[in-house]
Design a protein around this motif. Structure first.
Motif, short mmCIF file in Angstrom:
data_model
loop_
_atom_site.label_atom_id
_atom_site.label_comp_id
_atom_site.label_asym_id
_atom_site.label_seq_id
_atom_site.Cartn_x
_atom_site.Cartn_y
_atom_site.Cartn_z
N GLU A 1 0.83 -1.20 0.00
CA GLU A 1 0.00 0.00 0.00
C GLU A 1 0.87 1.26 0.00
OE1 GLU A 1 -3.94 1.14 2.44
OE2 GLU A 1 -2.23 0.59 3.68
N ASN A 2 0.56 2.16 -0.92
CA ASN A 2 1.27 3.42 -1.03
C ASN A 2 2.78 3.19 -1.18
OD1 ASN A 2 1.56 6.22 -1.17
ND2 ASN A 2 1.92 6.38 1.03
N VAL A 3 3.13 2.39 -2.20
CA VAL A 3 4.53 2.07 -2.49
C VAL A 3 4.85 2.55 -3.89
CG1 VAL A 3 6.19 0.19 -2.82
CG2 VAL A 3 4.58 0.10 -0.91
N THR A 4 6.02 3.18 -4.03
CA THR A 4 6.53 3.62 -5.32
C THR A 4 7.87 2.93 -5.58
OG1 THR A 4 5.47 5.78 -5.08
CG2 THR A 4 7.29 5.64 -6.66
N VAL A 5 8.02 2.37 -6.76
CA VAL A 5 9.27 1.73 -7.16
C VAL A 5 9.79 2.46 -8.40
CG1 VAL A 5 10.37 -0.40 -7.92
CG2 VAL A 5 8.52 -0.50 -6.24
N ASN A 6 10.97 3.03 -8.29
CA ASN A 6 11.58 3.79 -9.38
C ASN A 6 12.90 3.17 -9.82
OD1 ASN A 6 9.57 5.83 -9.37
ND2 ASN A 6 10.61 6.84 -7.65
N ASP A 7 13.12 3.16 -11.11
CA ASP A 7 14.42 2.84 -11.70
C ASP A 7 14.96 1.47 -11.31
OD1 ASP A 7 14.45 5.34 -13.00
OD2 ASP A 7 15.12 6.28 -11.14
N ILE A 8 14.07 0.52 -11.14
CA ILE A 8 14.45 -0.89 -10.95
C ILE A 8 14.52 -1.48 -12.36
CG2 ILE A 8 13.17 -3.04 -10.47
CD1 ILE A 8 14.79 -2.19 -8.00
N ASN A 9 15.59 -2.20 -12.70
CA ASN A 9 15.70 -2.66 -14.08
C ASN A 9 14.97 -3.97 -14.35
OD1 ASN A 9 17.58 -4.00 -12.55
ND2 ASN A 9 19.17 -3.99 -14.11
N ARG A 10 14.34 -4.56 -13.34
CA ARG A 10 13.47 -5.72 -13.52
C ARG A 10 12.05 -5.26 -13.17
NH1 ARG A 10 15.80 -10.35 -15.60
NH2 ARG A 10 14.58 -11.60 -14.19
N GLY A 11 11.17 -6.16 -12.73
CA GLY A 11 9.80 -5.79 -12.43
C GLY A 11 9.66 -5.01 -11.14
N GLY A 12 8.76 -4.04 -11.14
CA GLY A 12 8.49 -3.27 -9.92
C GLY A 12 7.94 -4.15 -8.81
N ILE A 13 7.01 -5.06 -9.19
CA ILE A 13 6.46 -6.03 -8.24
C ILE A 13 6.23 -7.34 -8.98
CG2 ILE A 13 4.08 -5.24 -8.56
CD1 ILE A 13 3.60 -5.99 -5.58
N ILE A 14 6.64 -8.43 -8.39
CA ILE A 14 6.44 -9.77 -8.93
C ILE A 14 5.61 -10.55 -7.93
CG2 ILE A 14 7.58 -11.92 -9.65
CD1 ILE A 14 8.15 -9.56 -11.51
N VAL A 15 4.51 -11.14 -8.40
CA VAL A 15 3.64 -11.94 -7.53
C VAL A 15 3.54 -13.33 -8.16
CG1 VAL A 15 1.33 -12.18 -6.57
CG2 VAL A 15 2.35 -9.90 -6.81
N ASN A 16 3.93 -14.35 -7.39
CA ASN A 16 3.96 -15.71 -7.89
C ASN A 16 3.36 -16.65 -6.84
OD1 ASN A 16 4.54 -18.20 -8.98
ND2 ASN A 16 6.69 -17.77 -9.38
N GLY A 17 2.21 -17.26 -7.16
CA GLY A 17 1.58 -18.21 -6.24
C GLY A 17 1.16 -17.59 -4.93
N SER A 18 0.71 -16.34 -4.97
CA SER A 18 0.43 -15.59 -3.75
C SER A 18 -0.88 -14.84 -3.85
CB SER A 18 1.57 -14.59 -3.48
OG SER A 18 2.80 -15.25 -3.33
N ALA A 19 -1.41 -14.43 -2.70
CA ALA A 19 -2.58 -13.56 -2.64
C ALA A 19 -2.13 -12.22 -2.08
CB ALA A 19 -3.66 -14.17 -1.75
N VAL A 20 -2.15 -11.20 -2.96
CA VAL A 20 -1.61 -9.89 -2.61
C VAL A 20 -2.63 -8.82 -2.93
CG1 VAL A 20 0.29 -8.27 -2.99
CG2 VAL A 20 0.72 -10.72 -3.15
N ALA A 21 -2.89 -7.94 -1.98
CA ALA A 21 -3.73 -6.77 -2.21
C ALA A 21 -2.81 -5.58 -2.41
CB ALA A 21 -4.66 -6.53 -1.03
N VAL A 22 -2.90 -4.97 -3.60
CA VAL A 22 -2.02 -3.85 -3.94
C VAL A 22 -2.89 -2.62 -4.16
CG1 VAL A 22 -0.30 -2.98 -5.56
CG2 VAL A 22 -0.38 -5.42 -5.02
#
Length: 185
Positions: free
Chosen positions: A153-174
């Motif tokens: 919640e209320n997260v900013t990801v800048n200038d990461i050269n891969r994915g900002g967020i990766i979700v695999n086999g999970s339950a995530v509320a963004v």
């Protein structure tokens, strides 16, 4: 805690019962282990214990950090390895910046590949945080793997050269997640 009591009973047998009332034990408390807290203030605090830490990972790994605790950043923090959230904690960045300053160790490695990793852990919240990936190499911002009840919640990801967020086999509320200058999959 183990207490040994010696009873002097002249005519007692081993089958007799001894009743003890009002037992008082004094002495120093034995701390849990491992202990990573330092004299503060620093930019990282467990708000439930009041303890301060030099790194976010030490805050997570400290034996006094329990499920349900909040780890709070009170300033910008640089990390030289992935912060692995393996307890049911809240990481509150207070709108400060987490800067990963390391590289993914090998092309096929799936560990230590993100600024924040959440793996096999439930009930984790990451909130009010900016991740600046400009110093890291081949990293994701947040990687969630086989975990449930995760809140980002209320997260900013800048200038990461891969994915900002990766979700695999999970339950995530963004909610209120922003990314720029990051890779997409």
């Amino acid at each position: 805690l183990v207490i040994y009591i010696t009873v002097d009973a002249n005519s007692q047998t081993s089958s007799d019962q001894v009743v003890i009332t009002n037992l008082t034990v004094t002495g120093d408390l034995i701390p849990c282990s491992p202990q990573f807290d330092v004299t503060g203030p620093t930019d990282i605090q467990n708000t439930d214990t009041g303890e301060y830490f030099d790194t976010l990972q030490e805050a997570v790994d400290d034996c006094d950090t329990l499920d349900g605790h909040t780890l709070e950043m009170t300033g910008d923090v640089t990390t030289d390895a992935q912060v692995t959230l393996n307890k049911e904690v809240t990481l509150d960045g207070n709108n400060n910046t987490l800067t990963p300053d390391f590289a993914k160790p090998c092309p096929s490695c799936n560990d230590n590949n993100s600024a924040i990793g959440i793996t096999g852990t439930d009930n984790v919240t990451v909130q009010n945080l900016v991740i600046d990936g400009s110093q890291g190499t081949d990293l994701h911002g947040i990687n969630v793997y086989e975990s449930v009840d995760i809140v980002i919640e209320n997260v900013t990801v800048n200038d990461i050269n891969r994915g900002g967020i990766i979700v695999n086999g999970s339950a995530v509320a963004v909610t209120d997640f922003k990314t720029s200058g990051s890779g997409w999959y």
